[in-house]
Design an enzyme around this catalytic site. Structure first.
Site, PDB file in Angstrom:
ATOM      1  N   ASP A   1      -2.818  -2.672   4.880  1.00  0.00           N
ATOM      2  CA  ASP A   1      -3.206  -1.563   4.023  1.00  0.00           C
ATOM      3  C   ASP A   1      -4.624  -1.107   4.357  1.00  0.00           C
ATOM      4  OD1 ASP A   1      -0.803  -1.792   2.725  1.00  0.00           O
ATOM      5  OD2 ASP A   1      -1.635  -2.651   0.883  1.00  0.00           O
TER       6      ASP A   1
ATOM      7  N   TYR B   1      -1.843 -14.862   4.954  1.00  0.00           N
ATOM      8  CA  TYR B   1      -2.850 -14.007   4.348  1.00  0.00           C
ATOM      9  C   TYR B   1      -3.716 -14.844   3.415  1.00  0.00           C
ATOM     10  CZ  TYR B   1      -0.569  -9.622   5.779  1.00  0.00           C
ATOM     11  OH  TYR B   1      -0.045  -8.575   6.506  1.00  0.00           O
TER      12      TYR B   1
END
EC number: 5.4.99.12
Length: 249
Positions: free
Chosen positions: A50, A104
């Site tokens: 993103d 992540y």
């Protein structure tokens, strides 16, 4: 020759990840340099982060006849805000999205009840339909999260999330749900509409079965990280100095 290249970037320095996303996207910045120096005309990316999300270990595939040492050197010297640090030479084409594991990390700087947050996040582990925790596109929303744990670093909490693949906004949606004190995510009948901030999210690593990466030793990489550390420490000190005014009021 096909090469998988691992690289990192400060997501706040770019206008997004995908090509065509603003004038300074991550992919456009890389492709521009590849074309300028005759290295190649395209890349294939393993993960599309993103806007404002950073990476320590994203992966791209490059098809080039240029010596890989020269490729790594040019990329590191010519693209501000990125560092390219390891590679794997392939005998044949490999789709970089066909990885075995992604990790992540989400950085939490404020004081939280970590036990409560981890209890909620633990409900996401395993195979679930994340239809209420993502931005829908054409992909299947069923995903498997292998593990979620946390560590501490410099007084911050680091939430580590591992899985083979994730759908759009999934991790930020999960983190917002847990940080807002919600429970029982899969009892929701409607979409959860909140997202955690993108800046604390980092794509830490992507791994592949039967692929070994070789580290590339380069001074410019270390120079970039040292400059980044200096700028960050200076910014922290400025915040601390400016904050003295608030303490006096």
């Amino acid at each position: 020759m096909y090469y998988l290249i691992k690289y990192g970037y400060d997501g706040t320095s770019f206008t997004g990840f995908q090509r065509g996303n603003g004038e300074n996207s991550v992919e456009d910045s890389i492709i521009k340099i590849l074309k300028k120096y005759g290295i190649g005309n395209n890349i294939e990316s393993a993960a599309r982060t993103d806007r404002y999300v950073s990476a320590r270990g994203n992966v791209m595939l490059v098809d080039t006849d240029t010596n890989i040492g020269n490729v790594m050197g040019i990329l590191n010297a010519r693209i501000p805000g990125m560092f390219f640090y390891s590679y794997s030479a392939l005998d044949s084409y490999l789709n970089p999205r066909h990885n075995s594991l992604k990790q992540y990390s989400y950085i939490i700087t404020e004081n939280i009840d970590i036990s409560r947050v981890m209890e909620t996040l633990g409900e996401f582990v395993g195979q679930h339909d994340f239809v209420n925790f993502c931005k829908l596109d054409s992909r299947n929303t069923v995903r498997t999260i292998k593990s979620i744990n946390y560590s501490t670093r410099n007084g911050f909490y680091i939430i580590n999330i591992q899985g083979r693949s994730f759908v759009w906004h999934q991790i930020r949606s999960m983190m917002a749900f847990a940080l807002m004190g919600k429970k029982h995510p899969f009892s929701l009948e409607n979409k959860f509409t909140y997202l955690a901030s993108p800046e604390p999210l980092v794509l830490m690593d992507i791994s592949y079965d039967n692929v070994t990466f070789k580290n590339f030793d380069f001074k410019r990489h270390n120079h970039y990280l040292m400059e980044k550390e200096k700028i960050t420490r200076t910014g922290y000190m400025l915040y601390d100095i400016f904050g003295e005014n608030l303490d006096k009021q």
